[in-house]
Motif scaffolding. Structure first.
Motif, PDB file in Angstrom:
ATOM      1  N   LEU A 143      39.061  56.251   2.361  1.00  0.00           N
ATOM      2  CA  LEU A 143      38.107  57.180   2.984  1.00  0.00           C
ATOM      3  C   LEU A 143      36.670  56.792   2.648  1.00  0.00           C
ATOM      4  CD1 LEU A 143      39.961  60.525   2.222  1.00  0.00           C
ATOM      5  CD2 LEU A 143      39.820  59.365   4.433  1.00  0.00           C
ATOM      6  N   GLY A 144      36.437  56.390   1.394  1.00  0.00           N
ATOM      7  CA  GLY A 144      35.096  56.009   0.987  1.00  0.00           C
ATOM      8  C   GLY A 144      34.600  54.779   1.715  1.00  0.00           C
ATOM      9  N   MET A 145      35.480  53.812   1.927  1.00  0.00           N
ATOM     10  CA  MET A 145      35.080  52.609   2.655  1.00  0.00           C
ATOM     11  C   MET A 145      34.606  52.956   4.048  1.00  0.00           C
ATOM     12  SD  MET A 145      36.031  50.317   5.249  1.00  0.00           S
ATOM     13  CE  MET A 145      37.789  50.518   5.515  1.00  0.00           C
ATOM     14  N   PHE A 146      35.383  53.728   4.781  1.00  0.00           N
ATOM     15  CA  PHE A 146      34.995  54.074   6.149  1.00  0.00           C
ATOM     16  C   PHE A 146      33.720  54.913   6.174  1.00  0.00           C
ATOM     17  CE2 PHE A 146      39.340  52.865   7.473  1.00  0.00           C
ATOM     18  CZ  PHE A 146      39.020  52.126   8.597  1.00  0.00           C
ATOM     19  N   GLN A 147      33.573  55.816   5.206  1.00  0.00           N
ATOM     20  CA  GLN A 147      32.368  56.644   5.172  1.00  0.00           C
ATOM     21  C   GLN A 147      31.127  55.788   4.961  1.00  0.00           C
ATOM     22  OE1 GLN A 147      32.384  60.291   5.451  1.00  0.00           O
ATOM     23  NE2 GLN A 147      30.314  59.667   6.009  1.00  0.00           N
ATOM     24  N   ARG A 148      31.188  54.851   4.035  1.00  0.00           N
ATOM     25  CA  ARG A 148      30.028  54.003   3.764  1.00  0.00           C
ATOM     26  C   ARG A 148      29.685  53.116   4.960  1.00  0.00           C
ATOM     27  NH1 ARG A 148      33.025  53.614  -0.971  1.00  0.00           N
ATOM     28  NH2 ARG A 148      33.682  51.471  -0.523  1.00  0.00           N
ATOM     29  N   VAL A 149      30.719  52.532   5.565  1.00  0.00           N
ATOM     30  CA  VAL A 149      30.503  51.672   6.735  1.00  0.00           C
ATOM     31  C   VAL A 149      29.912  52.474   7.880  1.00  0.00           C
ATOM     32  CG1 VAL A 149      31.745  50.428   8.541  1.00  0.00           C
ATOM     33  CG2 VAL A 149      32.217  49.910   6.151  1.00  0.00           C
ATOM     34  N   HIS A 150      30.429  53.673   8.082  1.00  0.00           N
ATOM     35  CA  HIS A 150      29.900  54.517   9.160  1.00  0.00           C
ATOM     36  C   HIS A 150      28.443  54.883   8.912  1.00  0.00           C
ATOM     37  CE1 HIS A 150      28.929  58.396  11.069  1.00  0.00           C
ATOM     38  NE2 HIS A 150      29.638  57.930  12.071  1.00  0.00           N
ATOM     39  N   ASP A 151      28.149  55.363   7.703  1.00  0.00           N
ATOM     40  CA  ASP A 151      26.797  55.834   7.416  1.00  0.00           C
ATOM     41  C   ASP A 151      25.775  54.705   7.433  1.00  0.00           C
ATOM     42  OD1 ASP A 151      27.963  58.292   7.132  1.00  0.00           O
ATOM     43  OD2 ASP A 151      27.652  58.449   4.967  1.00  0.00           O
ATOM     44  N   THR A 152      26.161  53.524   6.953  1.00  0.00           N
ATOM     45  CA  THR A 152      25.218  52.414   6.860  1.00  0.00           C
ATOM     46  C   THR A 152      24.998  51.730   8.199  1.00  0.00           C
ATOM     47  OG1 THR A 152      25.990  52.031   4.592  1.00  0.00           O
ATOM     48  CG2 THR A 152      24.667  50.290   5.611  1.00  0.00           C
ATOM     49  N   PHE A 153      26.037  51.612   9.005  1.00  0.00           N
ATOM     50  CA  PHE A 153      25.942  50.856  10.249  1.00  0.00           C
ATOM     51  C   PHE A 153      26.170  51.704  11.506  1.00  0.00           C
ATOM     52  CE2 PHE A 153      27.284  47.409   7.228  1.00  0.00           C
ATOM     53  CZ  PHE A 153      26.089  46.713   7.266  1.00  0.00           C
ATOM     54  N   ARG A 209      23.767  54.241  12.589  1.00  0.00           N
ATOM     55  CA  ARG A 209      22.456  53.680  12.922  1.00  0.00           C
ATOM     56  C   ARG A 209      22.528  52.744  14.121  1.00  0.00           C
ATOM     57  NH1 ARG A 209      21.065  52.389   6.573  1.00  0.00           N
ATOM     58  NH2 ARG A 209      20.672  54.542   5.953  1.00  0.00           N
ATOM     59  N   GLY A 210      23.651  52.782  14.814  1.00  0.00           N
ATOM     60  CA  GLY A 210      23.762  52.032  16.058  1.00  0.00           C
ATOM     61  C   GLY A 210      24.181  50.586  15.902  1.00  0.00           C
ATOM     62  N   ILE A 211      24.654  50.187  14.727  1.00  0.00           N
ATOM     63  CA  ILE A 211      25.130  48.818  14.514  1.00  0.00           C
ATOM     64  C   ILE A 211      26.648  48.833  14.568  1.00  0.00           C
ATOM     65  CG2 ILE A 211      25.175  46.839  12.954  1.00  0.00           C
ATOM     66  CD1 ILE A 211      22.597  47.958  11.672  1.00  0.00           C
ATOM     67  N   PRO A 212      27.263  48.200  15.570  1.00  0.00           N
ATOM     68  CA  PRO A 212      28.731  48.193  15.642  1.00  0.00           C
ATOM     69  C   PRO A 212      29.348  47.462  14.453  1.00  0.00           C
ATOM     70  CG  PRO A 212      27.743  47.539  17.745  1.00  0.00           C
ATOM     71  CD  PRO A 212      26.641  47.529  16.732  1.00  0.00           C
ATOM     72  N   ALA A 239      22.508  45.218   6.113  1.00  0.00           N
ATOM     73  CA  ALA A 239      21.712  46.058   7.007  1.00  0.00           C
ATOM     74  C   ALA A 239      20.264  45.581   7.032  1.00  0.00           C
ATOM     75  CB  ALA A 239      21.778  47.519   6.569  1.00  0.00           C
ATOM     76  N   GLY A 240      19.747  45.170   5.879  1.00  0.00           N
ATOM     77  CA  GLY A 240      18.389  44.650   5.826  1.00  0.00           C
ATOM     78  C   GLY A 240      18.238  43.365   6.629  1.00  0.00           C
ATOM     79  N   THR A 241      19.232  42.470   6.534  1.00  0.00           N
ATOM     80  CA  THR A 241      19.189  41.225   7.302  1.00  0.00           C
ATOM     81  C   THR A 241      19.211  41.509   8.797  1.00  0.00           C
ATOM     82  OG1 THR A 241      20.284  39.966   5.553  1.00  0.00           O
ATOM     83  CG2 THR A 241      20.416  39.066   7.778  1.00  0.00           C
ATOM     84  N   ILE A 242      20.100  42.396   9.225  1.00  0.00           N
ATOM     85  CA  ILE A 242      20.213  42.711  10.653  1.00  0.00           C
ATOM     86  C   ILE A 242      18.923  43.332  11.168  1.00  0.00           C
ATOM     87  CG2 ILE A 242      21.414  44.175  12.319  1.00  0.00           C
ATOM     88  CD1 ILE A 242      23.974  43.706  10.699  1.00  0.00           C
ATOM     89  N   THR A 243      18.329  44.216  10.394  1.00  0.00           N
ATOM     90  CA  THR A 243      17.056  44.819  10.798  1.00  0.00           C
ATOM     91  C   THR A 243      15.972  43.761  10.936  1.00  0.00           C
ATOM     92  OG1 THR A 243      17.629  46.919   9.747  1.00  0.00           O
ATOM     93  CG2 THR A 243      15.293  46.498  10.155  1.00  0.00           C
ATOM     94  N   ALA A 244      15.923  42.832   9.990  1.00  0.00           N
ATOM     95  CA  ALA A 244      14.901  41.780  10.031  1.00  0.00           C
ATOM     96  C   ALA A 244      15.078  40.872  11.246  1.00  0.00           C
ATOM     97  CB  ALA A 244      14.956  40.954   8.745  1.00  0.00           C
ATOM     98  N   ARG A 269      23.413  55.838  -1.219  1.00  0.00           N
ATOM     99  CA  ARG A 269      23.228  55.103   0.015  1.00  0.00           C
ATOM    100  C   ARG A 269      21.742  54.989   0.315  1.00  0.00           C
ATOM    101  NH1 ARG A 269      28.348  57.451   1.559  1.00  0.00           N
ATOM    102  NH2 ARG A 269      27.446  59.407   2.213  1.00  0.00           N
ATOM    103  N   SER A 270      21.351  53.834   0.781  1.00  0.00           N
ATOM    104  CA  SER A 270      19.947  53.608   1.079  1.00  0.00           C
ATOM    105  C   SER A 270      19.524  54.441   2.288  1.00  0.00           C
ATOM    106  CB  SER A 270      19.705  52.125   1.374  1.00  0.00           C
ATOM    107  OG  SER A 270      18.420  51.939   1.893  1.00  0.00           O
ATOM    108  N   ALA A 271      18.363  55.033   2.206  1.00  0.00           N
ATOM    109  CA  ALA A 271      17.835  55.793   3.336  1.00  0.00           C
ATOM    110  C   ALA A 271      16.670  55.057   3.982  1.00  0.00           C
ATOM    111  CB  ALA A 271      17.372  57.175   2.872  1.00  0.00           C
ATOM    112  N   THR A 272      16.453  53.792   3.601  1.00  0.00           N
ATOM    113  CA  THR A 272      15.263  53.085   4.064  1.00  0.00           C
ATOM    114  C   THR A 272      15.525  52.157   5.243  1.00  0.00           C
ATOM    115  OG1 THR A 272      15.652  51.272   2.505  1.00  0.00           O
ATOM    116  CG2 THR A 272      14.340  53.133   1.733  1.00  0.00           C
ATOM    117  N   VAL A 273      16.800  51.947   5.598  1.00  0.00           N
ATOM    118  CA  VAL A 273      17.098  51.040   6.703  1.00  0.00           C
ATOM    119  C   VAL A 273      16.927  51.785   8.016  1.00  0.00           C
ATOM    120  CG1 VAL A 273      18.829  49.543   7.729  1.00  0.00           C
ATOM    121  CG2 VAL A 273      18.712  49.788   5.258  1.00  0.00           C
ATOM    122  N   PRO A 274      16.024  51.350   8.876  1.00  0.00           N
ATOM    123  CA  PRO A 274      15.769  52.077  10.119  1.00  0.00           C
ATOM    124  C   PRO A 274      16.924  51.956  11.094  1.00  0.00           C
ATOM    125  CG  PRO A 274      14.559  50.006  10.087  1.00  0.00           C
ATOM    126  CD  PRO A 274      15.172  50.170   8.734  1.00  0.00           C
TER     127      PRO A 274
END
Length: 577
Positions: free
Chosen positions: A288-298, A301-304, A246-251, A40-45
């Motif tokens: 379980l993996g799908m929900f974990q990735r969605v949770h951790d990525t978005f 980080r406060g993205i619904p 996530a990169g698009t939303i941050t931009a 998982r990327s750790a660079t998306v603020p």
């Protein structure tokens, strides 16, 4: 998206190293890679949506799709077999507990010529009418650009300027038409975005999402702060696509933006192929993996996040493609994971779930499980079927319970509580039905369901357990043709789970020749009323002429029966083996 419009997206079967076509809703996923193994990327603020946005998205839970209606590619909303939408239908859905409604819209057939691509006034007015009804009912409403994604948006690599101009024209008109609508109306940029070969898919989707955002925000009025929903490529929850979005939303730097993915389960389980007829550990880990990735990525980080469509792909053919108990376990875990990961979900329904005329559920038990999962967990068991061979003496039988954090509250026959000790015993998660009880439940031991028990837990819905009498099914010889070959079958109270097909040298016969296990309903299906197992034209279309095929039918009792078929031109002969 209906099953008849199955897309050409591919599922990478990591273990086999082979490309396999997915169902209509399936996005490509690395099905066998556990979630914890995907970097998982750790660079998306951090993004951090305002509390009112997070609250608005939470208030949308649960949601429902008005599928195969305004997204139909025919002349109007009834062209795929559903009735016209009425206020009564929307009120009926609201009464079921749904708080949001996604209205997919296909625009292609309602557009005029370039350069303006004017939307047909009557079609737009009708959509506005239905949206207004839904908003007046208190729904949060989401509209989008739907099947256009594969009709013409996918040609963007080769026809960039034309596609972008048409896309922009649609959103310019939608934004103007709904400029002053309630803030409970959301816009979704595009459904299941996909592109033909030849372009940078991530860059193309980012361009569409960014253009959509600019058009809507620039249209003024309520659109300056309206909640906007952006999809991943293919609406897949694979990590690479989550990171791209996530990169698009941050931009964009806009905190009123929501991410969306779709989820139809681990593909072999979702369509009943490749031996995936149980909701086993692999299928559970995929969820379980799908929900974990969605949770951790978005979410973290406060993205619904909204799962804009969910279900099982086999439902597009028949909700019986997946055995009842196995599908109930899927929906129980899905609802729980949505709750704990704070994700809003929208059930895909193209008319197969909620009867839009009678305003009732076609499968009340399934709906009961889904509804319960919005609030709490329910206990389940390793199966909802307990088979006892009619030809054998009745003995005590044990099933494994899955309490899912609940407590055991009793075993019931109808409203009568059965007696612990004499009727059943419980040791940990092992529930044993005594021989004395089973003799009473099996009655005269005629074939089929003889009694139905209810395992009750301290929370959630009870678990239904059917007690069946059976003997090994008997298949007999037949002659027919490749159009639809019927094997005469005495099911003897049993139920068919899956089928394998192999040639004499052990290679796999029929479609999807990367697996011996064929796709339920697409290649074979039982007809219990007619007493036959039907092999379809799709199956024989990929069977070698004059090469005998050995079929093994695996039943839910655990019985297996072998049968041999040979295709000679359009003629098929079959015999028990």
């Amino acid at each position: 998206m209906p099953g008849r419009l199955r897309s050409l997206l591919a599922l990478l079967m990591v273990g086999a190293g082979l490309a396999v076509p997915t169902g209509a809703h399936a996005a490509p996923r690395s099905a066998t890679v556990p979630a914890h193994a995907v970097p998982r990327s750790a660079t998306v603020p951090a993004h951090t949506a305002p509390p009112d946005v997070a609250a608005a998205v939470a208030a949308m839970q649960p949601g429902w799709n008005l599928g195969n209606t305004f997204d139909a590619t025919g002349a109007d909303e009834t062209s795929w077999g559903n009735p016209r939408v009425t206020p009564e239908l929307l009120a009926g859905i609201r009464a079921q507990g749904f708080r949001s409604i996604r209205i997919p819209v296909t625009w292609s057939q309602h557009l005029g010529a370039a350069p303006g691509h004017p939307i047909d006034a009557a079609a737009l007015a009708r959509l506005r009418e239905v949206v207004a009804w839904a908003l007046d009912d208190g729904f949060h409403v989401m509209i989008n650009i739907h099947h256009d994604s594969w009709q013409w948006i996918n040609t963007m690599p080769a026809d960039h300027d034309t596609v972008l101009a048409r896309y922009n024209a649609i959103w310019t008109q939608i934004a103007a038409a709904f400029r002053d609508a309630s803030p409970r109306l959301l816009f979704e940029s595009v459904n299941e975005p996909q592109f033909a070969a030849g372009g940078d898919d991530a860059a193309l989707l980012a361009e569409l999402n960014t253009s959509f955002h600019s058009i809507v925000r620039g249209s003024g009025g309520g659109n300056t702060e309206r909640l906007l929903v952006l999809p991943t490529l293919h609406t897949s929850a694979d990590q690479v696509y989550l990171d791209q979005l996530a990169g698009t939303i941050t931009a964009l730097g806009d905190r009123n933006v929501i991410a969306t993915v779709h989820y139809y389960g681990y593909w072999p389980f979702s369509v009943n192929i490749a031996g995936g007829y149980r909701f086993d550990a692999t299928a559970q880990q995929d969820l379980l993996g799908m929900f974990q990735r969605v949770h951790d990525t978005f979410v973290a980080r406060g993205i619904p996040v909204v799962v804009g469509e969910y279900g099982l792909l086999g439902f597009d053919r028949s909700t019986g493609t997946i055995e009842q108990g196995e599908k109930l376990k899927f929906f129980e875990l899905f609802g729980h994971q949505a709750r704990v990961n704070r994700v809003t979900t929208m059930l895909w329904d193209n008319g197969q779930h909620f009867d839009r005329t009678g305003l009732t559920w076609r499968d009340p038990e399934l709906y009961g499980q889904i509804r319960s999962s919005w609030r709490t967990r329910s206990g389940t068991a390793d199966s909802d079927l307990l088979f006892t061979a009619r030809s054998a003496p009745v003995t005590a039988r044990t099933i494994t319970l899955n309490p899912n954090g609940t407590g055991f509250a009793g075993l019931y026959l109808g409203r009568a509580a059965l007696r612990r000790g004499s009727d059943y015993t419980l040791s940990g998660d092992q529930l044993t039905l005594t021989a004395k009880l089973l003799r009473r439940l099996l009655k005269d031991r005629t074939y089929g369901v003889r009694s139905t028990l209810s395992v009750r837990f301290t929370r959630g819905v009870p678990w239904r357990l059917d007690v069946l009498s059976y003997d090994t099914p008997v298949l007999t010889a037949a002659t027919g043709d490749t159009g639809s070959f019927a094997i005469p079958t005495a099911f003897n109270g049993d139920r068919l789970a899956t089928m394998t097909a192999t040639y004499a040298d052990g290679s796999y016969a029929g479609p999807q020749n990367w697996t011996a296990y064929k796709e339920y309903d697409r290649t074979f299906a039982p007809d219990y009323t007619a007493g036959v197992i039907r092999l379809t034209s799709d199956f024989f279309a990929e069977v070698t002429d004059a090469a005998p095929v050995t079929l093994t039918f695996i039943f839910w009792s655990g019985a297996s029966v072998t049968y041999h078929v040979t295709r000679t031109g359009t003629t098929v002969t079959g015999a028990a083996g």
